[in-house]
Design a protein around this motif. Sequence first.
Motif, mmCIF file in Angstrom:
data_model
loop_
_atom_site.group_PDB
_atom_site.id
_atom_site.type_symbol
_atom_site.label_atom_id
_atom_site.label_comp_id
_atom_site.label_asym_id
_atom_site.label_seq_id
_atom_site.Cartn_x
_atom_site.Cartn_y
_atom_site.Cartn_z
ATOM 1 N N UNK A 42 -5.714 -22.490 3.120
ATOM 2 C CA UNK A 42 -5.538 -22.133 1.604
ATOM 3 C C UNK A 42 -4.457 -21.117 1.563
ATOM 4 N N UNK A 43 -4.144 -20.393 2.887
ATOM 5 C CA UNK A 43 -3.425 -19.080 2.778
ATOM 6 C C UNK A 43 -1.676 -19.630 2.144
ATOM 7 N N UNK A 44 -1.532 -20.778 2.282
ATOM 8 C CA UNK A 44 -0.369 -21.151 1.969
ATOM 9 C C UNK A 44 -0.184 -21.508 0.275
ATOM 10 N N UNK A 45 -1.270 -21.257 -0.412
ATOM 11 C CA UNK A 45 -1.493 -21.483 -1.952
ATOM 12 C C UNK A 45 -0.363 -20.285 -2.149
ATOM 13 N N UNK A 46 0.547 -20.301 -3.338
ATOM 14 C CA UNK A 46 1.341 -19.353 -3.669
ATOM 15 C C UNK A 46 0.470 -18.478 -4.405
ATOM 16 N N UNK A 47 0.637 -17.143 -4.223
ATOM 17 C CA UNK A 47 -0.023 -16.382 -4.917
ATOM 18 C C UNK A 47 0.402 -15.907 -6.371
ATOM 19 N N UNK A 48 -0.404 -15.168 -7.121
ATOM 20 C CA UNK A 48 -0.183 -15.034 -8.525
ATOM 21 C C UNK A 48 1.145 -14.095 -8.886
ATOM 22 N N UNK A 49 1.500 -13.257 -7.726
ATOM 23 C CA UNK A 49 2.726 -12.455 -7.685
ATOM 24 C C UNK A 49 4.195 -13.344 -7.760
ATOM 25 N N UNK A 175 8.874 -9.417 -1.786
ATOM 26 C CA UNK A 175 8.123 -9.241 -0.633
ATOM 27 C C UNK A 175 7.166 -8.188 -0.392
ATOM 28 N N UNK A 176 7.839 -7.066 -0.907
ATOM 29 C CA UNK A 176 7.258 -5.543 -0.927
ATOM 30 C C UNK A 176 5.848 -5.845 -1.770
ATOM 31 N N UNK A 177 6.183 -6.458 -3.052
ATOM 32 C CA UNK A 177 4.935 -6.599 -4.121
ATOM 33 C C UNK A 177 3.821 -7.492 -3.531
ATOM 34 N N UNK A 178 4.085 -8.588 -2.318
ATOM 35 C CA UNK A 178 3.044 -9.010 -2.151
ATOM 36 C C UNK A 178 2.494 -8.366 -0.808
ATOM 37 N N UNK A 179 3.357 -7.711 -0.028
ATOM 38 C CA UNK A 179 2.619 -6.817 1.046
ATOM 39 C C UNK A 179 1.738 -5.652 0.432
ATOM 40 N N UNK A 180 2.242 -5.119 -0.585
ATOM 41 C CA UNK A 180 1.364 -3.953 -1.167
ATOM 42 C C UNK A 180 0.300 -4.548 -1.895
ATOM 43 N N UNK A 193 7.580 -11.386 6.752
ATOM 44 C CA UNK A 193 7.849 -10.249 5.886
ATOM 45 C C UNK A 193 7.886 -8.682 6.171
ATOM 46 N N UNK A 194 6.998 -8.498 6.865
ATOM 47 C CA UNK A 194 6.835 -6.984 7.525
ATOM 48 C C UNK A 194 8.188 -6.856 8.382
ATOM 49 N N UNK A 195 8.742 -7.390 9.242
ATOM 50 C CA UNK A 195 9.869 -7.403 9.727
ATOM 51 C C UNK A 195 11.063 -7.225 8.869
ATOM 52 N N UNK A 196 11.004 -8.337 8.000
ATOM 53 C CA UNK A 196 12.429 -8.276 7.077
ATOM 54 C C UNK A 196 12.350 -6.967 6.257
ATOM 55 N N UNK A 197 11.177 -6.608 5.556
ATOM 56 C CA UNK A 197 11.356 -5.499 4.930
ATOM 57 C C UNK A 197 11.626 -4.370 5.579
ATOM 58 N N UNK A 273 11.465 -10.210 -13.806
ATOM 59 C CA UNK A 273 12.826 -10.411 -13.764
ATOM 60 C C UNK A 273 13.311 -8.872 -14.157
ATOM 61 N N UNK A 274 12.731 -7.942 -14.845
ATOM 62 C CA UNK A 274 13.317 -6.547 -14.977
ATOM 63 C C UNK A 274 12.679 -5.572 -14.000
ATOM 64 N N UNK A 275 11.403 -5.916 -13.226
ATOM 65 C CA UNK A 275 11.125 -5.013 -12.253
ATOM 66 C C UNK A 275 11.893 -4.965 -10.873
ATOM 67 N N UNK A 276 12.541 -6.184 -10.859
ATOM 68 C CA UNK A 276 13.283 -6.405 -9.586
ATOM 69 C C UNK A 276 14.447 -5.361 -9.411
ATOM 70 N N UNK A 277 15.026 -4.885 -10.668
ATOM 71 C CA UNK A 277 16.124 -4.202 -10.621
ATOM 72 C C UNK A 277 16.050 -2.759 -11.229
ATOM 73 N N UNK A 278 14.681 -2.188 -10.747
ATOM 74 C CA UNK A 278 14.783 -0.659 -11.191
ATOM 75 C C UNK A 278 15.558 0.342 -10.256
#
Length: 320
Positions: A42-49, A175-180, A193-197, A273-278
């Motif tokens: 079930x960890x492959x289910x896409x998160x709500x983020x 990716x940061x949103x998912x990790x946070x 994700x950890x390594x990439x970020x 979409x807006x949050x990505x580019x702050x």
Amino acid sequence: MTLSTYHDILQGLSEGSVSKHFDPYVDIDWDAPEMAVHSDDRRWIMPTEDPLGRHPWYRAQPEELQIAMGMWRQAGIAKVGIDFEQLLIRGLMQYLISVPNGDPEFRYVTHEAAEECNHTMMFQEMINRIGYRDVIGMGPIDRKLTMVIWPAVKYFPELFFTLVLGGEEPIDHLQKSLLRGGFDLHPMVHRVMQIHVAEEARHISFAHEYLRKNVPAMHPATRSLLSVLFPVVMRVMLSMIATPPKEFVEKFHIPGEVMREAYWGSTESRHTKRDVFTDVRALATDIGLMNPVAKLVWRALGIDGPVSRYRSEPARRVTA
């Protein structure tokens, strides 16, 4: 920014690449039991983020279908990452041809290219272990659009590094949103994700500092052109990086209206979409690219909004 300050920043980034770097075949235990991939996990289910992961249509699908879609989606994001990293590596190598002896840019840019090579191996290993052989990266139209990279490197390097940010900022933000957010991700995805970020933080910092040093000294006409191209690049690259390809849509029979709402028709997805580019809006403001015409373009593309108070600040939701 003085040249001395810029060189000091490059020295710090280069030292960081030496003291804190990752090897995908040393720092990831691919064969550990917890890294095994199972089609009923079930960890492959896409998160709500994820824009599609939070859509009611997706949440209403049978669990096994949600898992299958989540696995394909993670592999697809990794494949797009490989395509972008390869384009970036080639662009960086082309850029280095013009860097003179003694310039600290040579060392840092070479460090970055080496790290991006490691990222392509890391992404490909994850794709192989997920097992979807039909996953694709950039589509044919996207690949044609990337042809602008080669002349940009030679004749308009500020545009090239804008393209770099356009490719790096969306995936870094998501990716940061998912990790946070503390989502229960598969351990393999989480570690990748950890390594990439961690390493992309340096790469994004370099692109920011390059533009911070060079844009203010540009000819006013060229700077005005870049101010309009800047938001266009961000919006186009967001679609290339974050929107699933038609092959994914067709494979899982996703209705068109669902895709339109998820990318980027619903209120929540427009916020994303807006949050990505702050961060890049803050950069554009700082270096003189947020003039009245540019502001209209940002708004027309639906990516205007507040600027971050510091790099990687978590999103602040406001009424657009």
